[in-house]
Design a protein around this motif. Structure first.
Motif, PDB file in Angstrom:
ATOM      1  N   GLU A 117      -6.347  -2.362   8.176  1.00 20.01           N
ATOM      2  CA  GLU A 117      -6.056  -2.559   6.751  1.00 20.01           C
ATOM      3  C   GLU A 117      -7.332  -2.800   5.957  1.00 20.01           C
ATOM      4  O   GLU A 117      -7.485  -2.310   4.838  1.00 20.01           O
ATOM      5  CB  GLU A 117      -5.082  -3.729   6.558  1.00 20.01           C
ATOM      6  CG  GLU A 117      -3.675  -3.486   7.121  1.00 20.01           C
ATOM      7  CD  GLU A 117      -2.915  -2.368   6.399  1.00 20.01           C
ATOM      8  OE1 GLU A 117      -3.268  -2.060   5.237  1.00 20.01           O
ATOM      9  OE2 GLU A 117      -1.981  -1.803   6.999  1.00 20.01           O
ATOM     10  N   ASN A 133      -8.959  -0.527   2.914  1.00 17.59           N
ATOM     11  CA  ASN A 133      -9.283  -1.037   1.581  1.00 17.59           C
ATOM     12  C   ASN A 133     -10.713  -0.689   1.198  1.00 17.59           C
ATOM     13  O   ASN A 133     -10.988  -0.307   0.063  1.00 17.59           O
ATOM     14  CB  ASN A 133      -9.092  -2.555   1.527  1.00 17.59           C
ATOM     15  CG  ASN A 133      -7.625  -2.931   1.376  1.00 17.59           C
ATOM     16  OD1 ASN A 133      -6.798  -2.079   1.053  1.00 17.59           O
ATOM     17  ND2 ASN A 133      -7.319  -4.197   1.619  1.00 17.59           N
ATOM     18  N   LYS A 189      -3.528   0.706  -6.958  1.00 16.26           N
ATOM     19  CA  LYS A 189      -3.517   2.115  -6.545  1.00 16.26           C
ATOM     20  C   LYS A 189      -2.282   2.903  -6.979  1.00 16.26           C
ATOM     21  O   LYS A 189      -2.234   4.100  -6.820  1.00 16.26           O
ATOM     22  CB  LYS A 189      -3.691   2.187  -5.022  1.00 16.26           C
ATOM     23  CG  LYS A 189      -5.003   1.512  -4.601  1.00 16.26           C
ATOM     24  CD  LYS A 189      -5.136   1.321  -3.121  1.00 16.26           C
ATOM     25  CE  LYS A 189      -6.287   0.339  -2.843  1.00 16.26           C
ATOM     26  NZ  LYS A 189      -6.382  -0.003  -1.430  1.00 16.26           N
ATOM     27  N   GLY A 192      -4.227   2.906   1.015  1.00 21.25           N
ATOM     28  CA  GLY A 192      -3.279   1.829   0.728  1.00 21.25           C
ATOM     29  C   GLY A 192      -2.478   2.164  -0.511  1.00 21.25           C
ATOM     30  O   GLY A 192      -2.841   3.055  -1.260  1.00 21.25           O
ATOM     31  N   ALA A 247      -1.109  -5.707   2.223  1.00 25.72           N
ATOM     32  CA  ALA A 247      -1.937  -6.076   3.355  1.00 25.72           C
ATOM     33  C   ALA A 247      -2.603  -7.443   3.176  1.00 25.72           C
ATOM     34  O   ALA A 247      -2.447  -8.332   4.021  1.00 25.72           O
ATOM     35  CB  ALA A 247      -2.980  -5.005   3.616  1.00 25.72           C
TER      36      ALA A 247
HETATM   37 MG    MG Z   1      -4.767  -1.967   1.506  1.00 26.14          MG
END
Ligand code: MG
Ligand code: ADP
Length: 580
Positions: free
Chosen positions: A29, A33, A79, A93, A98
């Motif tokens: 994760e 990112n 996002k 993501g 997360a």
């Molecule tokens: Mg993420």
């Protein structure tokens, strides 16, 4: 009990159960990112296999101080704006889950600086409590520290595997993203030791060399194809370079690592007739297709995706791989075999092709069942624990089976299975007094991927006991100084790789078990192959050695070494029984 809305803390912990399974999931994760933030340098520091610390430092866009709180909030993401965006996701993501999830099961700290500010800011999350941001000096980018993972979820902690296994999962994750992003410079440290780093030069073959070793990097075949369905780029292995499992077949869909058995299957099928049974290619393949043609929101960790035109995609992938393979090794297509074949196994011309392409090719186990025995002449299988009778050699058929006469009819001996059995018993007999090694006149260097190297390192004492003498030769590499003397004439590298492959498949091998498995595997590699012509002297020696075995009737993997056609059976089949 009345219905209640769960507290944020409990909801996050439940979500964490899906997203954060083990330290490697956190690493995944955090790398995603960093990539989404446009970083081209990502450094990962691990302590105690991730249980003590996971730190990911990137040089990406950063998070403005005023948004740090939001970043660790569940369902907060920069996002996606609306539901429509979900159907054209181009970032890794998008669920905004997360950091909140990780924060609910660890001590999390997040520090970040955006380029335009002179200072960065940091927050800490502990048990759902967020501290107010503090200012600090740092280069642009983001650093996430995850300490004491699962400190408040003892059940998860208890289910973690050995450090070795957890480290291996982390290495796999970082390798995957390294392969997917050759333009990004990755560095991975375990407990202050640099495990590997990629250069970020953008050259995929170079990344493959870093991760799998220079030899594989040199051998892999480039794939490039584009049609109206799909663009496929990347590398696949030539038929001679294979693995016993699917772990090194990696697929990326729009840069996202994806696990889809159908993709591995399409690729394996492209090797049709080029691989022996139970062997798999190595691949790093990138599939590019319009984001709206693939649904990435079907799995909490986003490892699975759903394609709109499944069949087309798999066909297009298969074609791309097949074309690259054929361009590399022109293979005459094997037509229908036609006519009845008396003996089991593929037709001889077919075998020749296989052998030319892959010297390690062996007759696949299933073909033993074909041929005359499967077609009505039921053979007699003898219980494994009785010895062999004294046999007289008649000859060799199909460069694969020895024919011999015994006191009660005809015996067909599978030379490979028999030799495996012989080597195995010799090995097991020598094992308790330390297996003699043979020093190599010219020592050989062998390279392993970081996770395999970890394994080799951990099992050095066992490998030594089995007769391998290895010396550290820089990251991931070993010099082979000596090999088991019993196995002369086999490539030392092939032998060692065979041994290590077994360590890899097992998650937590039992010492006793693993030793026997390695021996069996190494013997398989060392045994004469099907298709190898033996002189009458060699054949006789093989039969004598087999007679001396304790369980001569099966190979160490349980396949029969011999088939018996009794005089009685022959008589019945020739219609000689009954009134003449
Ligand atoms: Mg993420
Ligand atoms: P998601 O990635 O699904 O949006 P996360 O919980 O992983 O959710 O992250 C939440 C938000 O925090 C991201 O949308 C992003 O805006 C910000 N963020 C997280 N990590 C980074 C990073 N390394 N660099 C810049 N922004 C980040």
């Amino acid at each position: 009990m009345s219905i209640q809305i769960l507290s944020e803390e409990v909801a996050s912990q439940i979500a964490a159960g899906e997203v954060v399974e083990r330290p490697a999931s956190v690493v995944k994760e955090l790398i995603e990112n960093a990539l989404d933030a446009g970083a081209d340098q990502i450094t990962i520091l691990i302590r105690e296999a991730g249980k003590r610390l996971i730190e990911v430092v990137d040089n990406g866009a950063g998070i403005p101080a005023g948004e740090l709180n939001l970043a660790v909030h569940r369902h907060a993401t920069s996002k996606l704006k609306d539901a429509a965006d979900l159907f054209r996701v181009s970032t890794l993501g998008f669920r905004g889950e997360a950091l909140a999830s990780i924060g609910s099961v660890s001590h999390l700290s997040l520090i970040s600086r955006v380029q335009r500010e002179d200072l960065g800011a940091g927050i800490k999350v502990e048990g759902g409590e967020i501290t107010p941001p503090t200012q600090l000096g740092m280069p642009p980018g983001t650093t996430v520290r995850v300490e004491h993972l699962f400190y408040n979820v003892p059940a998860r902690l208890k289910f973690l595997k050995t450090d070795r296994t957890e480290k291996r999962h982390i290495n796999d994750v970082v390798s995957r993203y390294g392969l997917a992003n050759p333009g990004v410079r990755f560095k991975l440290h375990h407990d202050d030791e640099l495990v590997f780093q990629t250069s970020g030069s953008g050259d995929l073959r170079e990344v493959i060399s870093t991760i799998y070793g220079v030899e594989k990097g040199r051998k892999v075949i480039e794939v490039f194809s584009e049609d109206d369905v799909l663009k496929v780029t990347g590398f696949i292995s030539p038929p001679g370079l294979t693995r016993s499992n699917r772990n090194e077949m990696l697929f990326f869909v729009n840069q996202r690592p994806v696990q889809d058995p159908a993709l591995s299957k399409s690729l394996t099928q492209a090797y049709h007739t080029l691989l022996m049974k139970g062997r798999y290619p190595i691949a790093s393949l990138f599939l590019e297709l319009p984001p709206e043609k693939v649904d990435v929101n079907v799995h909490p960790t986003k490892a699975e995706v759903r394609f709109e035109d499944k069949g087309d995609i798999f066909r297009s992938l298969g074609r791309a791989a097949r074309r690259a393979l054929l361009a590399h090794t022109p293979v005459p297509e094997v037509g229908s075999l036609g006519g009845a074949r008396l003996w089991g196994g593929p037709a001889p011309d077919h075998r020749d092709v296989q052998r030319r392409i892959d010297p390690t090719w062996e007759m696949a186990g299933e073909t033993h069942q074909e041929g005359i025995f499967a077609r009505g002449l039921e053979s007699q299988q003898i219980p494994a624990d009785i010895g062999t009778p004294i046999l007289r050699l008649i000859g060799q058929v199909a460069a694969t089976y020895l024919i011999a006469e015994g006191p009660d009819g005809l015996y067909l001996i599978d030379q490979h299975a028999a030799h495996e059995r012989i080597l195995f018993e010799k090995f097991m007999a020598a094992k308790n007094q330390n297996i003699p090694s043979q020093i190599l006149l010219e020592s050989v260097v062998v390279e392993f991927s970081p996770s395999s190297a970890d394994l080799v390192n951990e099992f050095l004492p066992l490998l030594k006991k089995l007769g391998f003498e290895l010396e550290d030769f820089g990251p991931g590499a070993y010099v082979i100084r000596a090999v088991p003397a019993l196995l002369q004439g086999v490539s030392p590298v092939a032998m060692l790789k065979a041994a290590v492959e077994d360590l890899e498949v097992d998650e937590t091998p039992l010492e006793k078990n693993i030793e026997e498995k390695i021996i069996a595997r190494v013997c398989k590699r060392a045994a004469v192959k099907a298709g190898q012509i033996l002189s009458p002297e060699e054949s006789k020696q093989l039969m004598l050695d087999l007679e001396a075995c304790q369980s001569p009737r099966t190979c160490p993997h349980g396949r029969p070494t011999m088939i018996h056609l009794s005089v009685d059976l022959l008589e019945r089949k020739f219609g000689r029984t009954g009134p003449m």
